[in-house]
Write a protein that holds these residues in place. Structure first.
Motif, PDB file in Angstrom:
ATOM      1  N   UNK A  43       0.665  -1.104  -0.292  1.00 55.59           N
ATOM      2  CA  UNK A  43      -0.088   0.387   0.019  1.00 55.59           C
ATOM      3  C   UNK A  43       0.782   1.015   0.363  1.00 55.59           C
ATOM      4  N   UNK A  44       2.339   1.220   0.451  1.00 53.17           N
ATOM      5  CA  UNK A  44       2.660   2.155   0.910  1.00 53.17           C
ATOM      6  C   UNK A  44       3.356   2.973  -0.256  1.00 53.17           C
ATOM      7  N   UNK A 203     -18.690  -6.989   8.986  1.00 54.68           N
ATOM      8  CA  UNK A 203     -18.102  -6.125   8.092  1.00 54.68           C
ATOM      9  C   UNK A 203     -17.132  -6.645   8.049  1.00 54.68           C
ATOM     10  N   UNK A 204     -16.459  -6.256   7.041  1.00 49.82           N
ATOM     11  CA  UNK A 204     -14.909  -6.560   5.635  1.00 49.82           C
ATOM     12  C   UNK A 204     -13.727  -5.547   5.771  1.00 49.82           C
ATOM     13  N   UNK A 205     -12.398  -5.488   5.854  1.00 47.03           N
ATOM     14  CA  UNK A 205     -11.818  -4.206   5.642  1.00 47.03           C
ATOM     15  C   UNK A 205     -10.495  -4.370   5.460  1.00 47.03           C
ATOM     16  N   UNK A 206     -10.683  -4.332   3.940  1.00 45.48           N
ATOM     17  CA  UNK A 206      -9.728  -5.087   3.165  1.00 45.48           C
ATOM     18  C   UNK A 206      -9.648  -3.653   2.399  1.00 45.48           C
ATOM     19  N   UNK A 207      -7.894  -3.116   1.510  1.00 40.72           N
ATOM     20  CA  UNK A 207      -7.259  -2.283   1.249  1.00 40.72           C
ATOM     21  C   UNK A 207      -7.981  -2.282   0.250  1.00 40.72           C
ATOM     22  N   UNK A 208      -7.499  -3.819  -0.784  1.00 39.20           N
ATOM     23  CA  UNK A 208      -8.198  -3.295  -2.454  1.00 39.20           C
ATOM     24  C   UNK A 208      -8.471  -4.779  -2.870  1.00 39.20           C
ATOM     25  N   UNK A 209      -9.136  -4.472  -3.963  1.00 38.62           N
ATOM     26  CA  UNK A 209      -9.175  -3.360  -4.761  1.00 38.62           C
ATOM     27  C   UNK A 209      -9.894  -2.312  -4.080  1.00 38.62           C
ATOM     28  N   UNK A 210      -9.756  -0.900  -4.729  1.00 41.93           N
ATOM     29  CA  UNK A 210      -9.749   0.071  -3.996  1.00 41.93           C
ATOM     30  C   UNK A 210     -11.556   0.217  -4.223  1.00 41.93           C
ATOM     31  N   UNK A 221      -4.885  -2.266 -10.883  1.00 47.29           N
ATOM     32  CA  UNK A 221      -4.469  -3.318 -11.945  1.00 47.29           C
ATOM     33  C   UNK A 221      -2.971  -4.015 -10.886  1.00 47.29           C
ATOM     34  N   UNK A 222      -2.189  -2.789  -9.898  1.00 49.72           N
ATOM     35  CA  UNK A 222      -1.553  -3.013  -9.164  1.00 49.72           C
ATOM     36  C   UNK A 222      -1.304  -4.310  -7.909  1.00 49.72           C
ATOM     37  N   UNK A 223      -2.742  -3.921  -7.525  1.00 47.60           N
ATOM     38  CA  UNK A 223      -3.546  -5.375  -6.601  1.00 47.60           C
ATOM     39  C   UNK A 223      -3.668  -6.659  -7.399  1.00 47.60           C
ATOM     40  N   UNK A 224      -4.114  -6.869  -8.216  1.00 46.10           N
ATOM     41  CA  UNK A 224      -4.117  -7.687  -9.421  1.00 46.10           C
ATOM     42  C   UNK A 224      -2.337  -8.425  -9.890  1.00 46.10           C
ATOM     43  N   UNK A 250     -14.651  -4.850  -7.257  1.00 46.66           N
ATOM     44  CA  UNK A 250     -14.344  -5.797  -6.180  1.00 46.66           C
ATOM     45  C   UNK A 250     -13.642  -6.727  -6.996  1.00 46.66           C
ATOM     46  N   UNK A 251     -12.947  -7.666  -5.678  1.00 50.15           N
ATOM     47  CA  UNK A 251     -12.929  -8.600  -6.924  1.00 50.15           C
ATOM     48  C   UNK A 251     -13.504 -10.343  -6.971  1.00 50.15           C
ATOM     49  N   UNK A 252     -13.023 -11.464  -7.853  1.00 48.15           N
ATOM     50  CA  UNK A 252     -13.659 -12.800  -7.528  1.00 48.15           C
ATOM     51  C   UNK A 252     -13.895 -13.057  -7.202  1.00 48.15           C
ATOM     52  N   UNK A 253     -13.079 -13.607  -6.145  1.00 52.56           N
ATOM     53  CA  UNK A 253     -13.251 -15.128  -4.869  1.00 52.56           C
ATOM     54  C   UNK A 253     -14.478 -13.714  -4.127  1.00 52.56           C
TER      55      UNK A 253
END
Length: 493
Positions: A43-44, A203-210, A221-224, A250-253
């Protein structure tokens, strides 16, 4: 260095949003914490200005309301599964995490062993936790999980699990790594809380994808690229679009699992509070981006770094062709190639002109510094010294390390430790520089420049040693290598 992220704004927005979610559920929230709670260097890198421990700082701002539960899969304990970044087993990392949380006055309520089925190593670990005064609970495998919802949400499913005693409004469920059972722990607790007539939510706390950045924004894309080995893919959340008419990412899973998760919450709570995976999230990182262009450029560099890392891993292990191919595809989608960083061309040009392995570094102020392998210093050491001289305005031709500090280390390596390479690694070079600084003002000045290298970007024309790479990362310098070895050999230490 150009900053693109506002930490203070993020802490304020994030803590406020979590408090609203706690209130939404009547004063009790189980928050599944995805990704790294601290040391979030991905993230940084893609959000320049994002402090690696900003999520940790956010929780500290709510410390009186926070209780932490750490989940660990009993099968991972039995298998001795280890963290790739730290090289320590998951069970040891749980103890490390507890120490860190407690040192910052965050309350760790308990550890839960998920998927417990009498594994001998898990029993030993459980006893160890008890001896250390850490409360431990057991959650068991459930037949038909996750699709047999009627069985899962019953006395024979979640009902068999231990009820985790908690005492604070925000229960953060975290883990040493993926597959630890954080979500199942949260849902099991919701089942038990509602059986007891206690209002609680998830609730869910997930930084990526934004979620509120475009699908093909370089940060997403950098998360992928970061999860290329998992084959994750960012997609538009179809449930959110249908329910709210709003396009989110969001992401596929998570999208694939949502119908089952929604059905579980309906059975536990009577109705689901969420209509989409995006609804479940609390992440506010997108609102704290202060310079979108800076984040785009940083994310593109990260995508290329991931590609070179995969290429080096393929060279070392002989496996990973699919990951390299996927990252090539991801680079194409982001509109970048392997020549994006000026450090690469500088390092390769330096090697071509000198005939020796070389490195180059883009300093935080944009200057490009080079260094090559010499008689006493390897490429990583030479580059580090040249970069330190540059940021401290010391004459690059001035020798700042006393030969009396270098030679004993060289002799120790070759005469006593049976090393074939007498050249100093970067950590050994810093030791020699530190020794010299006791009597040399120039050496003292140079070594005081280490902090100024944080955020620099380095590239080497050959694969450097794990020791050098670890030292660079500890200094906050990103590292990439051309996927080739310095020596033509079958075995490389």
């Amino acid at each position: 260095m150009r900053q693109g992220f506002d930490n203070e704004k993020y802490i304020e927005l994030q803590s406020d949003n979590i408090r609203k979610r706690i209130a939404q559920f009547g004063g009790k929230l189980y928050l599944e914490f995805g990704g790294k709670l601290f040391d979030d260097y991905h993230a940084s890198r893609v959000l320049p200005g994002f402090e690696p421990d900003v999520k940790f700082q956010m929780l500290k701002s709510m410390a009186h309301d926070v209780e932490i539960v750490i989940a660990i899969n009993a099968n991972h304990i039995q298998q001795g599964k280890a963290r790739g970044d730290l090289g320590i087993p998951y069970d040891e990392d749980v103890l490390r995490l507890i120490d860190i949380f407690r040192s910052h006055n965050l309350y760790v309520g308990s550890v839960v062993l998920t998927q417990y089925a009498g594994q001998p190593a898990a029993d030993t670990y459980r006893h160890r936790l008890e001896q250390l005064g850490v409360t431990c609970y057991l959650h068991y495998p459930i037949a038909g999980y996750p699709h047999d919802i009627e069985h899962i949400v019953s006395e024979d499913g979640y009902g068999r699990n231990d009820y985790i005693e908690t005492s604070r409004p925000l229960v953060v469920v975290t883990a040493p790594g993926p597959g630890s059972g954080k979500l199942a722990t949260c849902l099991s607790q919701l089942y038990h809380e509602h059986r007891r007539g206690i209002q609680a939510g998830y609730a869910k706390y997930e930084t990526f994808p934004i979620w509120n950045l475009p699908l093909n924004h370089p940060v997403n894309i950098a998360y992928e690229a970061a999860t290329a080995d998992l084959d994750d893919a960012n997609i538009i959340d179809p449930f959110h679009l249908e329910a709210h008419g709003e396009t989110t990412v969001n992401y596929n899973r998570d999208v694939e699992a949502f119908p089952v998760l929604k059905a579980m919450m309906e059975r536990i709570m009577g109705e689901s509070p969420y209509q989409s995976p995006t609804d479940m999230g609390v992440n506010m990182a997108g609102y704290a981006i202060s310079d979108d262009e800076a984040c785009r450029e940083a994310a593109k560099l990260e995508i290329v770094r991931r590609y070179f890392t995969a290429c080096v891993d393929l060279k070392r292990s002989g496996t990973g062709e699919e990951q390299v191919e996927r990252l090539l595809s991801i680079m194409k989608k982001a509109g970048v190639d392997e020549n994006l960083s000026p450090a690469r061309s500088a390092a390769l040009n330096k090697e071509a002109s000198t005939g020796a392995p070389a490195g180059a570094m883009v300093l935080p102020d944009g200057r490009v510094i080079t260094g090559k392998t010499g008689v006493l210093l390897g490429a990583a050491s030479a580059l580090l010294m040249n970069a330190l001289k540059a940021v401290t305005d010391v004459d690059p031709e001035l020798p700042v390390i006393d030969d009396n500090a270098i030679e004993p280390i060289c002799r120790l390596k070759t005469e006593h430790l049976n090393s074939e390479n007498r050249r100093l690694h970067s950590d050994e070079t810093l030791i020699a520089l530190s020794i010299t600084s006791a009597t040399s003002p120039e050496a003292a000045r140079v070594i005081n420049g280490l902090e100024q290298l944080r955020g620099a970007d380095a590239f080497f024309s050959v694969i450097i040693s794990a020791t050098d790479e670890a030292l660079y990362r500890k200094l906050g310098i990103t590292v990439c290598c051309e996927p080739k070895y310095e020596r033509v050999s079958l075995y490389h230490k």
